[in-house]
Motif scaffolding. Structure first.
Motif, PDB file in Angstrom:
ATOM      1  N   ILE A  77       0.850  -1.431   0.005  1.00 21.14           N
ATOM      2  CA  ILE A  77       0.072  -0.107   0.017  1.00 21.14           C
ATOM      3  C   ILE A  77       0.778   1.394   0.162  1.00 21.14           C
ATOM      4  N   GLY A  78       2.048   1.243   0.854  1.00 19.16           N
ATOM      5  CA  GLY A  78       2.711   2.567   0.581  1.00 19.16           C
ATOM      6  C   GLY A  78       3.208   2.866  -0.763  1.00 19.16           C
ATOM      7  N   ARG A 126      -9.009   6.897   5.799  1.00 16.05           N
ATOM      8  CA  ARG A 126      -9.636   6.091   5.410  1.00 16.05           C
ATOM      9  C   ARG A 126      -9.129   4.873   4.887  1.00 16.05           C
ATOM     10  N   VAL A 127      -8.090   4.787   4.040  1.00 15.50           N
ATOM     11  CA  VAL A 127      -7.242   3.651   3.786  1.00 15.50           C
ATOM     12  C   VAL A 127      -6.521   3.120   4.767  1.00 15.50           C
ATOM     13  N   THR A 128      -6.167   3.858   5.802  1.00 18.32           N
ATOM     14  CA  THR A 128      -5.084   3.365   6.834  1.00 18.32           C
ATOM     15  C   THR A 128      -6.239   2.510   7.859  1.00 18.32           C
ATOM     16  N   ALA A 129      -7.573   3.135   8.063  1.00 16.94           N
ATOM     17  CA  ALA A 129      -8.634   2.251   8.690  1.00 16.94           C
ATOM     18  C   ALA A 129      -8.785   0.939   7.965  1.00 16.94           C
ATOM     19  N   GLU A 130      -8.792   0.812   6.640  1.00 13.80           N
ATOM     20  CA  GLU A 130      -9.118   0.029   5.725  1.00 13.80           C
ATOM     21  C   GLU A 130      -7.717  -1.267   6.120  1.00 13.80           C
ATOM     22  N   MET A 131      -6.677  -0.709   6.142  1.00 12.41           N
ATOM     23  CA  MET A 131      -5.532  -1.606   6.211  1.00 12.41           C
ATOM     24  C   MET A 131      -5.665  -2.226   7.583  1.00 12.41           C
ATOM     25  N   ASP A 132      -5.945  -1.362   8.671  1.00 10.62           N
ATOM     26  CA  ASP A 132      -6.053  -1.833   9.950  1.00 10.62           C
ATOM     27  C   ASP A 132      -7.125  -3.137  10.161  1.00 10.62           C
ATOM     28  N   ALA A 133      -8.278  -2.832   9.509  1.00 11.26           N
ATOM     29  CA  ALA A 133      -9.123  -3.792   9.546  1.00 11.26           C
ATOM     30  C   ALA A 133      -9.052  -5.329   8.847  1.00 11.26           C
ATOM     31  N   VAL A 180       8.986   6.724  -5.592  1.00 12.98           N
ATOM     32  CA  VAL A 180       8.327   5.743  -5.019  1.00 12.98           C
ATOM     33  C   VAL A 180       9.194   4.810  -3.958  1.00 12.98           C
ATOM     34  N   ALA A 181      10.381   4.491  -4.522  1.00  8.33           N
ATOM     35  CA  ALA A 181      11.224   3.823  -3.627  1.00  8.33           C
ATOM     36  C   ALA A 181      11.863   4.530  -2.349  1.00  8.33           C
ATOM     37  N   LEU A 182      11.904   5.816  -2.347  1.00 13.19           N
ATOM     38  CA  LEU A 182      12.173   6.384  -1.171  1.00 13.19           C
ATOM     39  C   LEU A 182      11.087   6.606  -0.145  1.00 13.19           C
ATOM     40  N   LEU A 183       9.849   7.201  -0.794  1.00 12.20           N
ATOM     41  CA  LEU A 183       8.935   7.499   0.156  1.00 12.20           C
ATOM     42  C   LEU A 183       7.899   6.148   0.392  1.00 12.20           C
ATOM     43  N   GLN A 188       4.269   3.215   3.795  1.00 11.77           N
ATOM     44  CA  GLN A 188       4.087   1.928   4.498  1.00 11.77           C
ATOM     45  C   GLN A 188       4.020   1.741   6.010  1.00 11.77           C
ATOM     46  N   ALA A 189       5.196   2.494   6.649  1.00 11.20           N
ATOM     47  CA  ALA A 189       5.003   2.497   7.972  1.00 11.20           C
ATOM     48  C   ALA A 189       4.091   3.138   8.913  1.00 11.20           C
ATOM     49  N   TYR A 190       3.521   3.966   8.171  1.00 16.47           N
ATOM     50  CA  TYR A 190       2.485   4.990   8.750  1.00 16.47           C
ATOM     51  C   TYR A 190       1.090   4.088   8.446  1.00 16.47           C
ATOM     52  N   VAL A 191       1.045   3.799   7.250  1.00 15.25           N
ATOM     53  CA  VAL A 191      -0.649   3.203   6.800  1.00 15.25           C
ATOM     54  C   VAL A 191      -0.965   1.900   7.168  1.00 15.25           C
TER      55      VAL A 191
END
Length: 197
Positions: A77-78, A126-133, A180-183, A188-191
């Motif tokens: 996802i990141g 919204r995306v972060t909550a879905e990833m948690d689910a 993309v490679a750097l960010l 990913q670590a956040y979301v």
């Protein structure tokens, strides 16, 4: 109702968003100001996020971005988020609108508040909550989707300011895949951080 009903809805939405911000604005209030039935807004727009995107001249309906992201495997996802944003922002119309949006957000408190509420609420949180689910409750991060989504939004907004407003040479010249490679790992670590053991 005038001949340009869609335009009247957009004009009413612009006033409502400016007065109340993104979160506090309702489609019912916009419809009332425009003198139309709330159902008519859905005839022209897929929802509040799409209407806001039109008002702010964002070149794509955010629900399209989110829908694509929600079909992405959690472990990718990141990178997918970074790639999605640059696919929009780096196109000539997207770049010009992004410059305008970021400059407005920096210099105008209300524009900054609306953009912040929109990006954090409609996309990143919204995306972060879905990833948690997607992981069992006991394996989910201890921090909330709101704070991690906010940090992910801050990361991308900061990069957008450096690339499109300040135009810092190395960030402007970097290719999308390098970014993309750097960010990607940071988002990913956040979301979607690894599940807790």
């Amino acid at each position: 109702m005038g001949a340009d009903t869609r335009g009247e809805i957009v004009a009413a939405a612009r006033i409502e968003f400016a007065a109340k911000g993104y979160d506090a604005t309702s489609l019912r209030a916009i419809a009332s100001r425009a003198g139309v039935d709330p159902a008519l807004i859905h005839h022209y727009f897929s929802g509040k996020a799409a209407l806001f995107a039109t008002v702010m001249a964002i070149p794509i309906d955010p629900s399209v971005i989110v829908s694509g992201l929600l079909h992405t495997p959690r472990e990718q996802i990141g990178a997918a988020m970074v790639r999605s944003f640059f696919a929009i922002w780096d196109q000539p119309p997207g770049r010009e609108r992004m410059q305008g949006l970021m400059r407005s957000a920096i210099t105008n408190h209300e524009a900054g508040r609306m953009l912040r509420e929109f990006l954090t609420g409609e996309v990143f949180t919204r995306v972060t909550a879905e990833m948690d689910a997607r992981v069992p409750t006991v394996e989910r991060p201890t921090s909330t989707p709101e704070i991690r989504g906010g940090l992910a939004a801050a990361q991308m907004v900061g990069v957008a300011i450096m690339r499109y407003v300040i135009e810092y040479g190395p960030v402007v010249d970097a290719g999308v895949e390098e970014l993309v490679a750097l960010l990607g790992p940071t988002l990913q670590a956040y979301v979607a951080p690894p599940p807790r053991s």
